[in-house]
Enzyme design. Structure first.
Site, PDB file in Angstrom:
ATOM      1  N   TYR A  94     102.950   1.126  78.942  1.00 44.08           N
ATOM      2  CA  TYR A  94     103.278   2.537  78.731  1.00 44.08           C
ATOM      3  C   TYR A  94     104.664   2.628  78.077  1.00 44.08           C
ATOM      4  O   TYR A  94     105.633   2.118  78.629  1.00 44.08           O
ATOM      5  CB  TYR A  94     103.242   3.303  80.058  1.00 44.08           C
ATOM      6  N   ASP A 165     100.538  -0.877  87.495  1.00 49.36           N
ATOM      7  CA  ASP A 165     100.392   0.520  87.083  1.00 49.36           C
ATOM      8  C   ASP A 165      98.889   0.812  87.069  1.00 49.36           C
ATOM      9  O   ASP A 165      98.155   0.336  86.205  1.00 49.36           O
ATOM     10  CB  ASP A 165     101.024   0.709  85.692  1.00 49.36           C
ATOM     11  N   LYS A 190      98.525  12.379  85.794  1.00 46.16           N
ATOM     12  CA  LYS A 190      97.287  12.126  85.082  1.00 46.16           C
ATOM     13  C   LYS A 190      96.073  12.459  85.973  1.00 46.16           C
ATOM     14  O   LYS A 190      95.900  13.594  86.345  1.00 46.16           O
ATOM     15  CB  LYS A 190      97.274  10.697  84.564  1.00 46.16           C
TER      16      LYS A 190
HETATM   17  C1  LIG Z   1     101.937   8.867  81.765  1.00 49.37           C
HETATM   18  C2  LIG Z   1     102.059   7.470  82.201  1.00 49.37           C
HETATM   19  C3  LIG Z   1     103.234   6.990  82.793  1.00 49.37           C
HETATM   20  C4  LIG Z   1     104.469   7.862  82.970  1.00 49.37           C
HETATM   21  O1  LIG Z   1     104.250   8.937  83.834  1.00 49.37           O
HETATM   22  P1  LIG Z   1     104.973  10.365  83.743  1.00 49.37           P
HETATM   23  O2  LIG Z   1     104.356  11.112  84.874  1.00 49.37           O
HETATM   24  O3  LIG Z   1     104.684  10.937  82.386  1.00 49.37           O
HETATM   25  O4  LIG Z   1     106.427  10.141  83.929  1.00 49.37           O
HETATM   26  C5  LIG Z   1     103.253   5.680  83.210  1.00 49.37           C
HETATM   27  N1  LIG Z   1     102.197   4.864  83.041  1.00 49.37           N
HETATM   28  C6  LIG Z   1     101.056   5.282  82.457  1.00 49.37           C
HETATM   29  C7  LIG Z   1      99.919   4.325  82.291  1.00 49.37           C
HETATM   30  C8  LIG Z   1     100.953   6.597  82.019  1.00 49.37           C
HETATM   31  O5  LIG Z   1      99.820   7.003  81.422  1.00 49.37           O
END
Ligand SMILES: *Cc1c(COP(=O)(O)O)cnc(C)c1O
Length: 366
Positions: A94, A165, A190
């Site tokens: 990311y 993640d 998300k």
């Molecule tokens: C969006 C995202 C992030 C960061 O998250 P935020 O809530 O935008 O700070 C980290 N990892 C992945 C895979 C993401 O899609």
């Protein structure tokens, strides 16, 4: 309790004498001193406690910490490391977290980016002071798959912490803590939020150990914590997560196959497709392939932009995981330094009727 039941009940802790069916929002920043009580809302809050409880349960962890964004959650892991530590991170990571490592932690932490689709690359990159191996699978935006079990095994022999993640897979389809990871990270903005209206992040720990205590300290003293309202909203969203994920994955699987057979599409990246490089590993570690896919449209960036502009139900916007379908030419969002192909289109497949989505794509790709 099964996942669907936990998602609905593990985020509720009623203390109110009226016995409301859902947990009320507690806006108070301070609480009268008494045993076991919450003291001050930067340190804890009833809504945050409830949210952290359901997050820990869904990921099979012992502890969880909620943050005001996914980036704040990721940053807390980096801040909890001793200066001079070495990190191994994926080459397809990311971009916001990658930029933290390259810019904010430059000179403080040392990072090597490797292709994690082959665990041997991690073995080669390991150093004595490698404290952290960061995994992102499926990755953003190429949907690369890394073998969580194999990587965790290699990292463990070196006493390195594994953080995964899990934003794309969600706890519905993948539980990294059951496969050897020590900590799971989420951008709850998300799928967990699921309606494109909450910014948030989370870390879930397999156990409460010294490293977890450091993370909790960063969370509490740094104060990048979600508001009671955001915690309430997220706890509410999580109740429908298992059913939303089933819909997202079903739609994405059918759309991926449709695109894969389309003459104007060069390549599709979706781990559920048999021709995807990581399909076998994904089948071993995921119970569903998720709602995200990317594809290369035949032609250049302009052609990709043209396809996107013709769509009616896919909003041209960044982010992902909401009930509404989103689409973007990813390189445009990642900036000039990106290695993402210019004709790559990333899709967050939503929960509109599948026929409407397919018709829309058919029109645009004509
Ligand atoms: C969006 C995202 C992030 C960061 O998250 P935020 O809530 O935008 O700070 C980290 N990892 C992945 C895979 C993401 O899609």
């Amino acid at each position: 309790m099964k996942l669907e039941t936990l998602a609905i009940h593990a985020g509720t802790k009623i203390t109110d004498s009226h016995r409301p069916a859902v947990q009320p929002i507690t806006l108070a920043t301070t609480f009268e001193h008494h045993e076991d009580s919450v003291i001050y809302s930067r340190a804890a809050n009833p809504n945050r406690n409830a949210l952290e409880n359901v997050l820990a349960k869904l990921e099979h962890g012992k502890v969880a910490a909620a943050f005001s964004s996914g980036n704040a959650a990721g940053m807390s892991v980096f801040q909890a490391l001793a200066p001079g530590s070495h990190i191994i991170a994926p080459d397809d990571m990311y971009h916001g977290l990658r930029n933290q490592l390259l810019e904010i932690f430059r000179g403080i932490l040392h990072v090597d980016f490797v292709d994690m689709t082959d665990p041997e690359n991690i073995k080669k990159a390991l150093k004595e002071n490698t404290k952290l191996v960061w995994i992102e699978t499926p990755s953003n935006p190429l949907l690369k798959i890394s073998d969580i079990r194999a990587i965790s095994k290699i990292a463990k022999e070196n006493d390195s912490i594994v953080v995964c993640d899990n934003t794309f897979a969600t706890p519905v389809f993948q539980n990294p803590l059951l496969m050897g990871a020590g900590i799971v990270m989420h951008s709850t903005t998300k799928y967990l939020g699921g309606h494109s209206d909450i910014l948030g992040g989370a870390l879930i720990g397999k156990e409460k150990n010294g490293f977890w205590d450091k993370i909790r300290n960063v969370q509490i003293s740094g104060g990048a914590v979600p508001s009671p309202f955001d915690c309430y909203m997220l706890t509410r969203s999580i109740k429908t997560l298992p059913y939303r994920m089933k819909g997202h994955a079903e739609h994405a699987g059918i759309i991926a196959t449709y695109l894969d057979n389309h003459p104007n599409v060069e390549k599709v990246y979706y781990p559920g497709l048999k021709n995807h490089l990581g399909h076998q590993i994904a089948s071993n570690q995921m119970t569903g392939f998720g709602g995200m896919l990317s594809f290369l449209v035949k032609g250049n960036a302009d052609r990709a932009d043209e396809v996107i502009s013709k769509l009616q139900f896919f909003t041209n916007a960044t982010s992902l995981g909401g009930v509404e379908s989103l689409i973007e030419r990813r390189a445009a969002s990642e900036g000039p330094e990106t290695k993402t192909p210019q004709n790559l289109i990333r899709v967050s497949v939503g929960l509109e009727h599948l026929d409407d989505l397919l018709d829309d794509l058919d029109n645009a790709l004509h």
